[in-house]
Design an enzyme around this catalytic site. Structure first.
Site, PDB file in Angstrom:
ATOM      1  N   ASP A 110      87.300 -24.040   7.976  1.00  0.00           N
ATOM      2  CA  ASP A 110      86.823 -25.163   8.639  1.00  0.00           C
ATOM      3  C   ASP A 110      85.179 -24.844   8.798  1.00  0.00           C
ATOM      4  OD1 ASP A 110      89.296 -26.428   8.283  1.00  0.00           O
ATOM      5  OD2 ASP A 110      89.493 -26.422  10.377  1.00  0.00           O
ATOM      6  N   LYS A 162      86.841 -20.086  27.863  1.00  0.00           N
ATOM      7  CA  LYS A 162      86.235 -21.008  28.500  1.00  0.00           C
ATOM      8  C   LYS A 162      85.777 -20.583  29.725  1.00  0.00           C
ATOM      9  CE  LYS A 162      89.126 -24.691  26.445  1.00  0.00           C
ATOM     10  NZ  LYS A 162      90.006 -23.993  25.369  1.00  0.00           N
ATOM     11  N   ASP A 218      82.043 -26.266  13.141  1.00  0.00           N
ATOM     12  CA  ASP A 218      83.364 -26.396  12.665  1.00  0.00           C
ATOM     13  C   ASP A 218      83.798 -27.790  12.303  1.00  0.00           C
ATOM     14  OD1 ASP A 218      86.157 -26.912  12.738  1.00  0.00           O
ATOM     15  OD2 ASP A 218      86.628 -25.420  14.054  1.00  0.00           O
TER      16      ASP A 218
END
Lengths: 360, 422
Positions: A110, A162, A218
């Site tokens: 992607d 994260k 992406d």
């Protein structure tokens, strides 16, 4: 040289487009997503591309046979009986990847950017270890897994998922080059390369980061597909401005297939891609949209941030906005307002959609 | 000899018609291209014995009203006067106050009509009906059939089905009483003033009895519906003339679009010259459309059904207008789209902008359904309604204004949905 592209499953994030067309064949800026990658690989000297797919599509197979001819390379489909994650497919294709000592590329399917395959190869050969991960800078690292590495050598220390405190603004761009020795780390079972393989390689000093220059996106979901289109068209503007359409009624970066027909008094752009055989009637205003092959936009309609599916038809005085995605062969009647709708293929829309929703 | 009284109310009334009633008294708001009142006046002027039309209300005399009156007098060749109440006296109090003016010259019968209704005005039929029913002193209410639920929003009439006598009258009941409703158009004989006078005297006596009378309560304030009809019902005095020909209230701005549709449809019979037709070099007309001759319309525009275009309006190339009223001096730029909206005087809509509302039309599958003039808000949220742009509003290019009300003299710079923009 070889490359493995992690095509994966049904491309559900890009529905409703992927309900009728396999994701690798959805056109991004008038070229199937997969071909952006394959053509860049070929340019870097890759002779054999392996597509790791977890479902089979006759359409995809047929298209790949045609591309083999066109590009003069070999394209194999490596079919997973069960989804094997991001590492498992490498084990499945082990034999194809280990018949020489050359390093090989691995890509998430992607990703859109100015593919730096030649630089990756040079960088990888220079450090001489098992793996190279391309990293790209992001504005909000807290939303991603970030990569912490030595600035001068690129040697990766660790990965932080994260991060709540700033540790790095570089994330994994989903493009790798590996030496065949790396395959001994992977077993034939569902495995995450990011979570299970990379941390060990980093620990052992076998993983290096190479910084990507230029844009990266992406494009696996419609919103990012459109953002990626804007970035890609800007890159075309810098590298090959002749490919863009200019003239009265065209604003900014606009890509138009030569077979498209555009009426009078239209204003198109910035950031629009018009596919083959598309018809825009008179007085259409369109910005930040992708209009796929064979679609028909009738007069005086206004479109912003939409993907219009193949052979779809948008009526007169329609206003369509806010990441509306029409699947293949959708009909939108005259004078409707469509706000953020996801419309499944072969639907006919007869009422306005004032708030975002899915039209089954 | 006949006269007609049109009750036009005053500036404190018609708040549901805001922001349009800021610019022009509501009775002068154009419906199907002409002031709301003109439809009443035209119907009155067709009666052979009609001697005079009196407008009663509590607007300060103003230029628009004066201009309208002088034009209408010339056009219809009939005396039309405005009688200003010193305060809002109610539907009965107003005519009672001006009873001498109404009766002067030997009036045998007179109509009383509310200005905010739209109707075919079957005035000759009401006169014939009066002659056929009861004695010459009887009074006639024009009634129509509503559905059970909506009847609660109107004055409800129970009749003797053989004689059409009104047996019972109740204004806006809380439970179902009758599906025959009061259309706000009446035919009275001078005797009605005796009945109003009786109520007036009773009010005065009541006020003397009250220790501390409320300052705002006056003996002169009398409502025809609650104070007179309720008492007259069952007295062999009051009859209901029923018809199912078109009728609607015009309370909200949304109902003005609906009323325009009814009148435009009637123009096929009464004023075919007012309906635009498709011709070479003209815009594409779909259904009933009124275009003032001074409007400037691009031939590539598509208009209708139910569109009224006022004086000096400019409509650009590729513009689409449907179910809307465009008021004088407005400009719709190229490719713009206006649906279910009222575009105010001198407003501008930019290229490719969309101005859209939600119609509140009566249920088309119920022949007795009426338009709901409901409140602006329900459960704290603005109910989707037609979009109204007040006077001199500027809408930029390429935006959408959806289900919104924009107050006058605003320059918007972005899209708005479901909002009142002050």
């Amino acid at each position: 040289m070889k490359a493995l592209i992690l095509v994966g499953g049904y491309g559900t994030r890009l529905r409703p487009l992927t309900l009728t067309v396999p994701k690798p064949m959805v056109e991004f800026c008038n070229k199937p997503i997969l071909l952006h990658q394959v053509e860049a690989l070929v340019k870097a000297g890759v002779k054999h591309v392996i597509l790791a797919v977890s479902y089979m599509s006759e359409l995809l197979e047929r298209e790949m046979r045609a591309q083999e001819q066109r590009l003069g390379i070999k394209i194999s489909l490596s079919h997973e009986k069960e989804p094997l994650g991001t590492a498992g497919p490498l084990a499945l294709a082990r034999e194809l990847l280990t018949d020489s000592e050359e390093p090989f590329f691995v890509l998430n399917s992607d990703v859109i950017c100015d593919f730096p395959f030649e630089d990756m190869l040079k960088f990888h050969l220079r450090h001489g270890r098992e793996g190279t991960v391309v990293v790209t800078k992001v504005e909000e690292p807290s939303k991603y897994g970030v990569v912490v590495y030595e600035g001068d050598t690129g040697r990766i220390h660790r990965f932080v998922e994260k991060p709540q405190v700033f540790v790095s603004n570089k994330i994994n761009a989903g493009m790798y080059i590996f030496s065949p020795a790396m395959l001994s780390r992977i077993q034939l079972r569902p495995t995450s390369i990011e979570k299970e393989i990379f941390p060990v390689m980093a620990e052992e000093g076998h993983l290096y980061a190479m910084e990507l220059q230029g844009f990266w996106m992406d494009i696996g979901q419609p919103k990012d597909f459109l953002t990626g289109m804007c970035m890609y068209l800007q890159s075309v503007r810098q590298q090959a401005p002749d490919k863009l359409h200019t003239g009265p009624g065209f604003l900014g970066n606009v890509l138009v297939d030569p077979t498209a027909v555009i009426g009078k008094n239209c204003t198109i752009g910035p950031n629009v891609t018009i596919g083959a055989g598309v018809v825009l009637e008179d007085g259409v205003r369109i910005k930040r949209c992708t209009v796929l092959k064979g679609a028909h936009i009738r007069s005086h309609s206004w479109l912003e941030s939409c993907i219009v599916g193949w052979s779809s038809s948008v009526g007169q005085w329609v206003r369509m906005e806010n990441v509306t995605v029409l699947g293949e062969d959708v009909i939108v009647n005259d004078e409707l307002y469509i706000n953020g709708a996801n419309v499944l293929p072969h639907k006919s829309i007869t009422d306005s959609v004032p708030e975002p929703r899915i039209i089954m | 000899m006949l006269k007609a009284v049109i009750l036009i109310g005053g500036p404190q009334k018609g708040t549901r018609f805001r922001p349009l009633s800021f610019e022009v008294p509501k009775p002068l708001f154009p419906v199907a291209g002409v002031p709301m009142l003109q439809h009443h006046i035209e119907a009155c002027s067709k009666l052979p014995n009609m001697k005079e039309i009196l407008l009663i209300g509590f607007y300060q005399p103003n230029e628009e009203l004066n201009r309208f009156l002088s034009c209408a007098q010339q056009d219809f060749k009939i005396s039309i006067r405005y009688l200003q109440e010193y305060a809002a006296l109610g539907t009965g109090g107003g005519i009672y106050h001006f009873r001498d003016q109404i009766l002067s010259g030997g009036t045998e019968a007179f109509y009383v009509m509310n200005a905010d209704v739209c109707s075919e005005f079957p005035l000759p039929e009401m006169l014939d009906f009066q002659k056929e029913h009861g004695d010459t002193y009887s009074f006639v209410i024009f009634g129509t059939t509503a559905n059970r639920k909506q009847s609660l929003n109107y004055g409800c009439i129970v009749e003797n089905e053989q004689t059409d006598e009104v047996l019972h009258y109740v204004e806006k009941p809380s439970t179902f009483v009758s599906d025959i409703i009061n259309c706000g158009i009446y035919l009275f004989t001078p005797e009605i003033f005796q009945h109003i006078g009786t109520v007036f005297q009773k009010n005065q006596q009541d006020m003397l009895l009250e220790e501390q009378s409320n300052g705002w309560h006056r003996a002169e304030v009398i409502r025809l519906e609650q104070d007179i009809f309720t008492a007259l019902a069952g007295q062999s005095k009051l009859y209901v003339y029923k018809t199912d020909r078109f009728w609607s209230q015009i309370k909200s701005a949304g109902s003005a679009i609906y009323a325009s549709r009814l009148y435009l449809n009637q123009y096929h019979k009464t004023h075919p010259e007012r309906l635009a037709v498709n011709e070479d070099g003209g815009p594409n007309i779909r259904g009933n459309v009124y275009i003032h001759p001074t409007a400037n319309i691009d031939p590539t525009a598509v208009l209708g059904p139910n569109v009224s275009i006022g004086t000096g309006v400019t409509i650009g190339a590729g513009v689409r207008v449907r179910e809307s009223i465009i008021l004088h001096g407005a400009t719709l730029q190229d490719h713009s789209c206006v649906l279910n909206s009222i575009v105010g005087w001198d407003s501008t809509i930019g290229k490719w902008s969309r101005v859209e509302g939600t119609p509140s039309d009566p249920n088309p599958n119920d022949p007795y359904a009426k338009i709901d003039s409901e409140t602006l808000f329900r459960d704290g949220k603005l109910t989707p309604s037609i979009t109204i742009l007040g006077c001199n509003v500027n809408i930029p290019s390429e935006v959408i204004i959806l289900n919104s009300i924009v107050l006058p003299h605003k320059d918007l710079n972005r899209s708005f949905k479901n909002q009142i923009i002050l």
